[in-house]
Design a protein around this motif. Structure first.
Motif, short mmCIF file in Angstrom:
data_model
loop_
_atom_site.label_atom_id
_atom_site.label_comp_id
_atom_site.label_asym_id
_atom_site.label_seq_id
_atom_site.Cartn_x
_atom_site.Cartn_y
_atom_site.Cartn_z
N ASP A 130 14.04 -14.23 -6.18
CA ASP A 130 15.19 -13.32 -6.08
C ASP A 130 14.75 -11.95 -5.58
OD1 ASP A 130 17.04 -15.22 -7.04
OD2 ASP A 130 16.43 -14.79 -9.11
N PHE A 131 13.90 -11.98 -4.58
CA PHE A 131 13.33 -10.75 -4.02
C PHE A 131 14.23 -10.29 -2.88
CE2 PHE A 131 10.27 -8.37 -1.40
CZ PHE A 131 9.59 -7.63 -2.37
N ASN A 132 14.90 -9.16 -3.07
CA ASN A 132 15.94 -8.75 -2.12
C ASN A 132 15.49 -7.67 -1.14
OD1 ASN A 132 17.94 -10.48 -3.23
ND2 ASN A 132 18.15 -9.07 -4.96
N ASP A 133 14.31 -7.08 -1.35
CA ASP A 133 13.82 -6.09 -0.38
C ASP A 133 13.58 -6.73 0.98
OD1 ASP A 133 13.85 -4.08 -2.23
OD2 ASP A 133 11.70 -3.68 -2.19
N GLU A 134 13.75 -5.95 2.01
CA GLU A 134 13.25 -6.38 3.31
C GLU A 134 11.72 -6.34 3.25
OE1 GLU A 134 14.58 -5.41 7.74
OE2 GLU A 134 13.45 -3.76 6.86
N ILE A 135 11.06 -7.34 3.82
CA ILE A 135 9.60 -7.41 3.79
C ILE A 135 9.06 -6.85 5.11
CG2 ILE A 135 7.60 -8.91 3.58
CD1 ILE A 135 9.49 -10.95 2.19
#
Length: 484
Positions: A130-135
């Motif tokens: 559930d990682f919502n940051d842009e990478i």
């Protein structure tokens, strides 16, 4: 389930998927598996599989939290219709040696094998956590990682990528592969300095601004990222399987691997293959004139305070071999590794104990070869066998000639000779022209060996990435391009 630890602190931990997302541990260390024994497999079962089957088993062992179904999907997405060779990494007999060709991917270098998989790992890991940051992928390159990473992450949803490369010291073809890369999320930037300057800058950025802007997190496509390193383990098994299939060895016989390396990642994959149970004999670390690894593996003294040489094998022109830190962890433990890395940062050198060196020398041999020896190998192999080595593989060939072990020796061939056409032409006695495009055409006509289509195509593409900055401007450059 297997967990991951920082090489500098065993209490700094991450799940496999988060280790991939993070790239680098928050304390500046590299992620390593917490329990090498948990990686063990029956290699006899694995070498009877095709390449994708091997990848499924090996990926699943290192990264179990993806689950079998997702691993299978990642493998299919990574290797379907992306390589010109059916075997992905074919093993070719050349004289009494074997060359493992790792350059049949979209950018004609061994980095494609791993960087076809890493974007799929990363997108899936973000979803599972559930990682919502842009990478924002941040990468330093000495030549080949950059083009493979830019290609692999081009227009991958939820990601952007910035590649830093030394302004001078790479071939024109390598530069064009990066500066012509399409994709709205890609960026390539030259740094006035060498690879170590770019790599140090990237590590500093990771440590100081892991989230350079709101909603943006950094990760890496260099082999400091365990998700980049693990896919390279597969082709050690593939080479061994090919030798068994050809009747050259029986299952259980040791095989030596000679690896041209600067950053120690490709050869570290061989270490993990051995820990998984593959009968690896010796890992021969081949260095060019920048022989910091040869000195270390021979004496135990690591010293980056030395003259930096620009050579015709630029991907090995490295004085700080990041992945060596992983080997130190398994030999010395986290406290001692942290101490050595602190000394390297502050004084430029460190010396391990005799006991630690003996453990390393039980598996690794360091051999360097000069520019002249590499060029001589290219000429001799072409004249005697009609086979064309690139400038990095030729260093490994020359090193293998010096080593002369008793077991079959697989030489890892890391790039197409057409990426370094000028130097290759000179080595076989042809007169090079002014441009890489002309040299490719002349080399193809003169040898009858076809140049890869992706390399020939780069000369027709528009140069899109033109930035050149000072090494101390890298952090601000990343901040400026992190704004969403």
């Amino acid at each position: 389930m297997i967990n991951y630890l920082s090489t500098r602190n065993k209490n700094t931990t991450a799940t496999p998927t988060m280790a991939i997302l993070n790239g680098l541990a928050p304390d500046g260390g590299l992620y390593v598996p917490s329990d090498l024994s948990a990686l063990k497999i029956d290699y006899r079962d694995v070498i009877n599989m095709d390449y994708r089957g091997m990848a499924r088993v090996i990926f699943g062992r290192f990264f179990p939290d993806f689950g079998e179904e997702e691993i299978a999907r990642i493998v299919e997405a990574s290797y379907a219709d992306k390589f010109t060779a059916e075997e992905i990494t074919p093993l070719v007999p050349v004289g009494d040696r074997y060359v493992l060709e790792l350059f049949h991917g979209p950018t004609c270098a061994f980095k494609d094998v791993a960087l076809s998989a890493l974007p799929n790992f990363m997108v899936s890991a973000a979803r599972l956590n559930d990682f919502n940051d842009e990478i924002l992928i941040l990468t330093a390159t000495s030549g080949d990682t950059g083009s493979a990473a830019l290609h692999g992450f081009s227009d991958v949803p939820g990601t952007r990528i910035i590649v830093f490369y030394p302004e001078h010291g790479i071939s024109d073809s390598q530069r064009l592969q990066m500066t012509t890369q399409q994709g709205k999320n890609t960026c390539a930037c030259a740094v006035r300095g060498n690879f170590d300057d770019a790599q140090n800058g990237v590590k500093r950025i990771f440590t100081e601004i892991p989230r350079p802007a709101e909603g943006v997190s950094l990760s890496s496509a260099n082999s400091i990222n365990i998700g980049r390193l693990v896919p390279q383990v597969v082709y050690y098994f593939a080479a061994y399987a090919a030798l068994v299939k050809a009747g050259r060895i029986q299952a259980g016989d040791p095989v030596d691997y000679t690896v041209p390396t600067g950053n120690f990642g490709d050869i570290m994959a061989g270490f993990f293959a051995r820990e998984m149970g593959l009968p690896v004999g010796r890992l021969v670390c081949a260095s060019n004139k920048n022989d910091v690894l040869t000195e270390f593996l021979t004496t135990g003294h690591y010293n980056r305070v030395r003259e930096f040489h620009k050579t015709t094998s630029p991907s090995m022109d490295i004085l700080i071999s990041s992945n060596l830190e992983r080997l130190l962890y398994f030999v010395c433990g986290p406290e001692q590794t942290a101490s050595y890395m602190k000394a390297l940062s502050e004084t430029g050198e460190y010396t391990i104990t005799e006991e630690e060196l003996a453990k390393i020398q039980s598996l690794f041999t360091g051999i360097c070869a000069s520019e002249e020896e590499g060029a001589s190998a290219i000429g001799e192999v072409f004249r005697e066998h009609g086979y064309l080595l690139d400038t990095h593989t030729s260093i490994a060939w020359a090193a293998a000639e010096k080593y002369q072990g008793d077991s079959p020796n697989v030489i890892l061939s890391t790039a197409s000779p057409y990426k370094f056409s000028r130097a290759v032409m000179t080595a076989i006695g042809m007169e090079p022209a002014e441009s890489d495009q002309e040299n490719m055409q002349k080399l193809e006509a003169g040898t009858g060996i076809a140049a890869p289509a992706p390399l020939k195509a780069i000369f027709q593409l528009e140069v899109r990435h033109k930035d050149v900055i000072e090494k101390d401007e890298m952090m601000q450059y990343v901040k400026d391009r992190s704004v969403r």
